[in-house]
Design an enzyme around this catalytic site. Sequence first.
Site, mmCIF file in Angstrom:
data_model
loop_
_atom_site.group_PDB
_atom_site.id
_atom_site.type_symbol
_atom_site.label_atom_id
_atom_site.label_comp_id
_atom_site.label_asym_id
_atom_site.label_seq_id
_atom_site.Cartn_x
_atom_site.Cartn_y
_atom_site.Cartn_z
ATOM 1 N N LYS A 206 -11.715 0.227 -2.366
ATOM 2 C CA LYS A 206 -11.000 0.894 -3.104
ATOM 3 C C LYS A 206 -11.055 1.226 -4.604
ATOM 4 O O LYS A 206 -11.974 1.744 -5.220
ATOM 5 C CB LYS A 206 -9.306 0.385 -2.882
ATOM 6 C CG LYS A 206 -9.015 0.683 -1.434
ATOM 7 C CD LYS A 206 -7.954 0.042 -0.766
ATOM 8 C CE LYS A 206 -7.895 0.602 0.634
ATOM 9 N NZ LYS A 206 -6.837 -0.121 1.559
ATOM 10 N N HIS B 18 -5.084 -3.448 -2.748
ATOM 11 C CA HIS B 18 -4.647 -2.462 -3.949
ATOM 12 C C HIS B 18 -4.645 -3.133 -5.239
ATOM 13 O O HIS B 18 -4.419 -2.460 -6.309
ATOM 14 C CB HIS B 18 -3.475 -1.777 -3.619
ATOM 15 C CG HIS B 18 -3.400 -0.914 -2.546
ATOM 16 N ND1 HIS B 18 -4.196 0.360 -2.331
ATOM 17 C CD2 HIS B 18 -3.233 -0.950 -1.104
ATOM 18 C CE1 HIS B 18 -4.277 0.622 -1.099
ATOM 19 N NE2 HIS B 18 -3.648 -0.002 -0.340
ATOM 20 N N SER C 18 0.651 -1.093 0.028
ATOM 21 C CA SER C 18 -0.121 0.130 0.076
ATOM 22 C C SER C 18 1.021 1.280 -0.066
ATOM 23 O O SER C 18 0.543 2.515 -0.606
ATOM 24 C CB SER C 18 -0.950 0.132 1.260
ATOM 25 O OG SER C 18 -0.300 -0.299 2.373
#
Length: 390
Positions: free
Chosen positions: A236, A205, A177
């Site tokens: 996300k 991610h 991250s």
Amino acid sequence: MSFFSESLEALVSSGLYRSLKRIESAQGGRVVIDGRDVLLLCSNNYLGLADHPGLKEAAISATSVYGASSGAARLVSGNMFLHEELEKRLALFKRSEAAILFNSGYSANVGVIQALAERGDTIYSDRLNHASIVDGAILSRARLVRYPHRDFRALRCLLENHKGNGRLLIITDGVFSMDGDIAPLMEIVALKKEYRALLMVDDAHGTAVMGSSGRGSAELIGVANQIDIQMGTLGKGLGSFGAYVAGSAEMVDYLRNKARSFIFSTSLPPSVLAASIAAIDIVESPEGDRLRSSLESNRALFSGLLSRAGFDTLGSPTQIIPIIVGEAEETMRFSRMLFDQGIFVQGIRPPTVPSGECRLRCTVMATHSPTDLEEAAARIIEAGQKIGLV
Ligand SMILES: *Cc1c(COP(=O)(O)O)cnc(C)c1O
């Protein structure tokens, strides 16, 4: 001085005090802060789905039909039709037998790791894994061994020297991250087989973004079906909220019975579930392919401009592009200089990153315009020259 003010003073004097910035618009590539239109360069809304009409409409209509809340935990009366629909969609998306929802990535990691390991077991965790993985490991009471970042040779030595007969669990972020680099999953899969360990990958991610169809970093590396516990988040790249764990039906059944953060928490509301299903629809469609290819061209453009100017971006190959600065004060000054120029990129300090490695964590989005990114890179280079970084 009170307990609180003493601790707060200490944070201020070491440059580690944190405060909030308030967004006054929807989450897009540009946002309104303090009444000003600024370029948002630090969001995890990578594909721009948070403000997508498809997700908004799905959330609104699910609310009209099913209401605002699930009213209880899944195992009591909070298991609604949409929870099961979304879990089916996630299992199909991840090409796994089954999937289970959690209320956030944080709560997934804490619940899953605590359910999978106990005293006497050993958890091997990359040094740069997300804080929620560390917290889950601590809660589990297993022995926590942190191996050097992405260093599968060091991991092999640690596994080789392991003594005792508890379970072995290897955990890594798919995309890290704060550094934006990718775990060596091929090599780690080989190790997990050789040493009969369970492998958990946190793809917060990578989900929706990595791999040719957005299935994540394991798809990119070609080991998607060899990871026991595939964790990912919905807040996300997928532009919604919550998290999932995908894997075998048995593992999912086990987690339903053992993961405390699943058992003891009110389940996700209908709006979030419907928005997540709409997001997967988009990610799997030609629109998803287009968004991923814009993200990739924006990444290449922005990252190229910064590294050619001489910034240390750690060679990140992903949409997370760090600019290493060093000390906390200087990092926050850099961030403020950019904010004054209409660019919002947050400075990242300890304990999120090791001390002395403070950075601006830039993230590009599919919905940024290339002109905005070129303009931003020019402002970043100017500011970087002023503080003597390049
Ligand atoms: C953001 C993040 C989480 C936490 O997910 P949330 O849904 O935001 O709670 C977990 N792991 C990693 C690697 C993350 O970046």
